[in-house]
Design an enzyme around this catalytic site. Sequence first.
Site, PDB file in Angstrom:
ATOM      1  N   ASP A   1     -27.384  -8.962  26.584  1.00  0.00           N
ATOM      2  CA  ASP A   1     -26.672  -8.653  26.486  1.00  0.00           C
ATOM      3  C   ASP A   1     -25.928  -8.493  24.716  1.00  0.00           C
ATOM      4  O   ASP A   1     -25.353  -8.455  24.439  1.00  0.00           O
ATOM      5  CB  ASP A   1     -25.098  -9.409  27.086  1.00  0.00           C
ATOM      6  CG  ASP A   1     -25.152 -10.432  27.066  1.00  0.00           C
ATOM      7  OD1 ASP A   1     -26.151 -11.368  26.402  1.00  0.00           O
ATOM      8  OD2 ASP A   1     -24.674 -12.135  27.895  1.00  0.00           O
TER       9      ASP A   1
ATOM     10  N   ARG B   1     -14.418 -15.830  17.827  1.00  0.00           N
ATOM     11  CA  ARG B   1     -15.089 -16.748  16.569  1.00  0.00           C
ATOM     12  C   ARG B   1     -14.485 -15.700  15.539  1.00  0.00           C
ATOM     13  O   ARG B   1     -14.947 -14.728  16.189  1.00  0.00           O
ATOM     14  CB  ARG B   1     -16.348 -16.955  16.591  1.00  0.00           C
ATOM     15  CG  ARG B   1     -16.932 -18.140  17.505  1.00  0.00           C
ATOM     16  CD  ARG B   1     -18.304 -18.982  17.649  1.00  0.00           C
ATOM     17  NE  ARG B   1     -18.581 -19.738  18.544  1.00  0.00           N
ATOM     18  CZ  ARG B   1     -19.427 -19.722  19.639  1.00  0.00           C
ATOM     19  NH1 ARG B   1     -20.522 -18.989  19.044  1.00  0.00           N
ATOM     20  NH2 ARG B   1     -19.362 -20.843  19.765  1.00  0.00           N
TER      21      ARG B   1
HETATM   22  C1  MIC Z   1     -22.567 -17.136  20.035  1.00  0.00           C
HETATM   23  O1  MIC Z   1     -21.435 -16.701  20.276  1.00  0.00           O
HETATM   24  O2  MIC Z   1     -22.096 -17.179  18.507  1.00  0.00           O
HETATM   25  C2  MIC Z   1     -23.301 -16.939  21.043  1.00  0.00           C
HETATM   26  C3  MIC Z   1     -24.348 -15.295  19.917  1.00  0.00           C
HETATM   27  O3  MIC Z   1     -23.503 -16.120  22.142  1.00  0.00           O
HETATM   28  C4  MIC Z   1     -24.045 -18.347  20.813  1.00  0.00           C
HETATM   29  C5  MIC Z   1     -25.773 -17.823  21.477  1.00  0.00           C
HETATM   30  C6  MIC Z   1     -26.536 -17.588  20.692  1.00  0.00           C
HETATM   31  O4  MIC Z   1     -26.773 -17.829  19.665  1.00  0.00           O
HETATM   32  O5  MIC Z   1     -27.621 -16.583  20.235  1.00  0.00           O
HETATM   33  C7  MIC Z   1     -23.285 -19.266  21.757  1.00  0.00           C
HETATM   34  O6  MIC Z   1     -22.109 -18.773  21.317  1.00  0.00           O
HETATM   35  O7  MIC Z   1     -23.831 -19.810  21.520  1.00  0.00           O
END
Ligand code: MIC
Length: 639
Positions: A64, A379
């Site tokens: 995804d 985020r």
């Molecule tokens: C994120 O939201 O920062 C991610 C991308 O889903 C990460 C995982 C990743 O860095 O691949 C997460 O939240 O763990």
Amino acid sequence: MAQSLTEKILAAHLAEGRLVSGEEIGLQIDHTLTQDSTGTLAYLEFEAMRIPKVKTKLSLSFVDHNMLQNDFRNADDHRYLQSVAAKYGIVFSRPGNGICHQLYLERFARPAYTLLGSDSHTPTAGGMGMIAIGAGGLDVAVAMAGEPFFLEMPSVLGVKLTGVLQPFVSAKDVILEVLRRLSVKGGVNKILEYFGSGVKGLSVPERGTIANMGTETGATTSIFPSDEMTRVFLRAQGREGQWVALEADGGACYSEVLDLDLDGIEPLVALPHSPDNVKAVSEIEGTPVDQVCIGSCTNSSLRDLKVVAALLKGKKIADNVSLTVSPGSRQVLENLAASGELVHLIKSGARILENACGPCIGVGQAPPTGGVSLRTFNRNFRGRSGTQDAEVFLVSPETAVASALSGEITDPRRLGRFPQVKLPDRFIVDDSMFIFPSGNPYKGEVVRGPNIKPLPPFTPLPRKLCGEVLLKLGDNVTTDDILPGGSEVLSLRSNIPEISKHVFRFVDSGFAERALAKRGGFIVAGENYGQGSSREHAALAPRFLGVRAVLAKSFARIHLANLVNFGILPLTFADEAGYDGVAQGEVLELDVSALEKVLPVKNIARGLELCVELDVAARDRAVLKAGGKLVAVTCGSAV
Ligand code: MIC
Ligand code: SF4
């Protein structure tokens, strides 16, 4: 003794230890999940363990994140993941099926189960009454091998919900209120357990939104009871048989209780550049907006997109706004299409994107220079959108629509009457984009493209560490700061030598070269170092550059575990004077031969000695001595 819901599920899965907060416990894991950007490493690590099949009840591999196929790299990773899944008995969710957490909630989450996922938002499934924890890929690989997952027993913080949400106020506003009160580090080593009369008014997808973004408080996970609402959702998914009732005993004890009156919550927004920088939408109304993005694992359920469609019906978005919508899953999209609601999105001018993470991880839709972007995501760290000077605000779907229509930040309560939105009694369910393991031995090859490089070797910890402070940082450094997202860097997730060139790229563009030239060294930071993602690359890539210790005031949970797993010492300063006692460029010497709790550090430049603490379990000390967990696991010693 009366038990909390958390204690009930943990007790039923306890493999080692006692449920005493602060002590180490080992948990038996029922389900695991990975997504592609952390999954390739996790499966390389699993392969290194030489186990013929996963030993969990169910393991799932989703694609995804890295959806953009600019060249062969992401496509190669997808093919690798599909072949590894077939070989080891893992369910594979094909690219385009949707976002892991949304899909897991729809099709696999079960009350009373445990889930370990290589993504920090794995706690989304806490909306279904399960203990769902995010971890680094290596810990997930170890769980796939049937071993317990070890963690510090968190304390259980009760969140007591009373009342009902008012029109135009939704689950996102609830979790923003929790963040406003707890901050991005207030949940570290805690589980947020929701209870109280306000719970019953929240549907499972809404609970999922709240549990999802509990991650931003630093919490180990969040959990809701399993009640009639849970049963209704499972029935609508054709899975009612998996329902069990589950709640805390009356009189259960919590380490602290946060009271939230849902009636009193108003539309909220997290301002740049932190999810806990929360204000009322009404306080910043009128700020012009360039972009609005709806989606992500926080707000892309059918409930959310039905509300969005109803609010957009018959209206056009403002000329100055680009509105994108990424449905959480193919199921969400199909249900919206079948009910005719998709057309309201199309006619409003929304750009319909793939069912995937997309803009949330900087894969496409970077805002314009200095632009204001309103997102329903979780985020808003600086630069995560792909535009370093963009201002990203986090809002509910309701606030997102109101602002997309007016072209400026707008309180959604101005939209008039809240539309009646009803979830179907039966979702249209189609599992054909999942490839289930056949049960027969896999005869094919595991297909590795040229982008998939073997893991680097791990050498044991030397007796003495001597090196320069390569970088000194402040509080709340995120894993996005350590190793950025975005399509360019993400496509290197299976190639450690290449990805390590991007370490701290936007914080200090010379970092990687300097670290290599100096043959490694140390990183110094303030509170909550490594908050955010579970990406173990944020530990593995610095290790590849020669970093063997991070000295900080405190660490985020998942990142701390990842540092240990890759043989980097997570050391905490005993006090403020310790942090002040080292500067960038100074040379430090650490005697790590005994690896005791308190370690002396010599600051050669200042001729000073200070102390730092290595506050980890005995098992982790063994891992650190060995040079990392993979060495420890494959040599048959501690896991
Ligand atoms: C994120 O939201 O920062 C991610 C991308 O889903 C990460 C995982 C990743 O860095 O691949 C997460 O939240 O763990
Ligand atoms: Fe994907 Fe964003 Fe959720 Fe991470 S937070 S899993 S990038 S949608």
